[in-house]
Scaffold this active site. Structure first.
Site, short mmCIF file in Angstrom:
data_model
loop_
_atom_site.label_atom_id
_atom_site.label_comp_id
_atom_site.label_asym_id
_atom_site.label_seq_id
_atom_site.Cartn_x
_atom_site.Cartn_y
_atom_site.Cartn_z
N LYS A 1 -41.78 46.36 6.00
CA LYS A 1 -40.69 47.20 6.48
C LYS A 1 -39.90 46.40 7.51
O LYS A 1 -40.38 45.44 8.10
CB LYS A 1 -41.19 48.49 7.13
CG LYS A 1 -41.94 48.24 8.42
CD LYS A 1 -41.55 49.14 9.56
CE LYS A 1 -40.10 49.02 9.88
NZ LYS A 1 -39.79 49.39 11.27
N THR B 1 -38.52 46.47 14.24
CA THR B 1 -39.78 45.80 13.97
C THR B 1 -39.93 45.40 12.52
O THR B 1 -39.57 46.13 11.62
CB THR B 1 -40.94 46.76 14.31
OG1 THR B 1 -40.84 47.06 15.67
CG2 THR B 1 -42.27 46.11 14.01
#
Lengths: 413, 413
Positions: free
Chosen positions: B186, B197
């Protein structure tokens, strides 16, 4: 779009004795705009410069370095600077170098000086051949219209995609003698995507020995033009020149270790900072002027490194554009700045007068509405304390807006 | 907006023996979305990871490092990974650390393992306290729904502002034994500005010794997740984990110096590169997928440095967004990449199959329409030859569009 850009009154730009400025419309890239500037200097002037650290430095930068080296080896002094806009003469190989030399030769011929007494500068598109014939054809007109009062026109003549001409001037009294300083700069207001060069020319009438001026120009650049960033893209052509004409009644400054030097340095730094900040205020798409101040470092280098990490972060810059107090992004930038032994538990972060983070975490009293109040202002100071020592550094930058993308994504034609 | 993002068929994501995945809607930041993931591992699995180099690393990263160190000191093996989205638990000081530990303790209590057998991960807003009670309340449901077939749901559960879930899977035959590898990632599709992130989890059923897995994860990260950049902002939470469950019939890999290791490494690198490239393809506002390949360097480090200078340059990225072959910007980026002794007269530049620059200047046969033809494609390779040696490096990045600014300047509320 420019951020709190001061209005510049041409009448407030003091002539500097020993400097005359002439310009021409030479049709280098586009018609009907001043695109050639000649700065001529009376005999006896001293000149020093700092240039881009880009390895792909433009041909004129190479020639400037050569000609300044000849002066230091005892050659004749510099008598003229010539600037063209519209073409950077960078990424142009051997023919580019030949064109830069030919520019000097032609101006020298017209002005009755030697080619190595000329310093050439170019700004504009990279990777395209310099239209040397049009440039040469423009030189007589530029020489013809030279005048000591042409500083404002000179600022216009070096604009590429700046939205406003950049100039500043001041007079100071040193040991009872008046010293006049005037300068111009350009860059970063790149309406077109291909003109990224920063140029700065600052003249004053004090006399300064060559080695002292060489030291001064580096020192001043480090506190002014080397403290600004728009997008982190270092151009191939960046140049900052100091010109000391020696016409003031102030005795020659021959050492960096005198009160006169200190006073002169202070005046030059202040003027150069103004000229550098004007570039940021007219930065591409800028809507906010940001001062990033990093204190308490072990050395100045690490303070600058952290200040630039903050000033270059697209996430920080877009947050400021949006006045969104998403201030964790500043901590993240501090963290990835590359200081391997940074103790984040000692970091204090202030936004204007608001204490945002303490000991590396959110300050208990911090409220997001306070952060947002500061972010909505057009002049914002980000202050970081590292708690590692007593060094500090300051840089100036702007936000990243939709207009930055529009400006740089516009097709050149 | 995603660039040539492959459609992912959940049925094509092979279960990895020894891995079960469960998720929950814990209302960490927003209601009605999967925001907690638990990956549980059968006894005997080996786990290794690489984490952000950001000094402001998040609390869960610190706890992961501690728990992995305990395994290496002879402690019990890792049995569960727990991920929350919506909050990064970064810039949260001592209480953040306490929350990360509390997460492990609670999951361990529910699963009947020791707290140090749990690795915690967080992604989301920095500088805000983790809602630990809501996270803990979500754990039972996540444990309850664990299944080996839940890889696609797991990819959904770690999304923050990604527009698409990211997963990939493959089976390879090594020494006659089938090895199954499946991973999820992700990041970078940050619709909201505050979630930067990168997370990657890749499991396979081969058995690999801890020290070999430690070496493998670093090697793989350097050839996959460490080769991508969207905007140069390194997050506080980046983590990439390799999980070797040991359920395959392939004999345990106990040395990096065997054909089995080489085959396994090749498969893991390929899968990790796919997962990493999916992040770029779903990059914020991305409209182009760019491969930057730098060859002929003295060492890999300088090739990476130049590739990143190109990949991070806002001027380069906006030019690609506009399909404007303003390729001098690439030369300028090469020049300021910081290779002090770079001889620009040896630089060759190709855009796709078009030879743009030779010996540091424009190629005589280069025509701007050829450059533009390549730039209009959605997958573009920039190839630079340095002429200094035989090292090379490749990175993947995307362009800088209006949507990048919109996405990151949107207010969080």
């Amino acid at each position: 779009m420019a951020v709190n850009f001061p209005s510049i009154d041409p009448a407030q730009l003091h002539p500097v004795a020993g400097v005359a400025l002439g310009y021409a419309e030479a049709n280098i890239r586009k018609p009907n705009r001043k695109d050639v500037l000649v700065i001529s200097l009376d005999e006896g002037a001293t000149v020093a410069g700092v240039f881009t650290s880009n390895r792909f430095c433009a041909a004129p930068v190479t020639v400037c370095r050569e000609h300044l080296a000849k002066v230091r080896e005892g050659g004749k002094g510099i008598r003229a600077l010539v600037v063209n806009t519209g073409n950077a003469n960078a990424g142009t190989g051997e023919s580019g170098l030949a064109h830069a030399r030919e520019t000097c030769t032609e101006l020298a011929r017209l002005a009755g000086i030697a080619p190595e007494q000329v310093l050439p500068f170019s700004t504009g598109v990279i990777l395209e051949p310099l239209p040397i014939d049009r440039l040469k054809a423009g030189l007589p007109a530029a020489l013809e219209c030279r005048a000591a009062a042409h500083w404002f026109e000179a600022a216009q003549a070096i604009m590429t995609t700046d939205t406003l001409p950049k100039a500043a001037s001041r007079q100071v009294t040193i040991d009872g003698h008046t010293v006049t300083l005037t300068g111009i700069s350009k860059g970063a207001g790149m309406i077109k995507p291909n003109m990224a060069t920063m140029l700065g020319f600052l003249a004053f009438d004090a006399a300064v020995a060559q080695d002292v001026l060489d030291a001064l120009v580096k020192d001043v650049a480090d506190r002014s033009f080397n403290c600004i960033t728009i997008d982190g893209d270092t151009s191939t052509n960046d140049s900052f020149m100091l010109i000391a004409t020696g016409k003031s009644s102030l005795p020659a400054v021959t050492s960096t270790n005198t009160p006169a030097y200190a006073a002169l340095r202070e005046a030059v730094v202040a003027l150069a900072q103004t000229l550098a900040q004007l570039i940021v205020r007219d930065g591409e798409g800028a809507t906010k002027f940001m001062t990033v101040q990093v204190e308490g470092g072990a050395n100045e280098g690490e303070c600058r490194q952290i200040a630039y990490a903050i000033g270059h972060s697209p996430l920080v810059k877009t947050a400021f554009y949006a006045s969104d107090p998403n201030l964790g992004r500043i901590l993240a930038a501090i963290g990835y700045a590359g200081i391997a032994d940074l103790d984040v538990a000692k970091i204090e972060l202030y936004l204007g007068d608001v204490h945002v983070a303490t000991k590396g975490g959110r300050h208990p009293a911090y409220r997001e509405e306070d952060g947002q109040r500061v972010m909505k202002e057009s002049e914002i100071t980000i202050r970081v304390q590292l708690g590692r020592g007593s060094a500090q550094a300051t840089i100036w930058t702007c936000d990243l807006s939709h207009d930055y993308v529009s400006i740089n994504a516009d097709y050149r034609s």
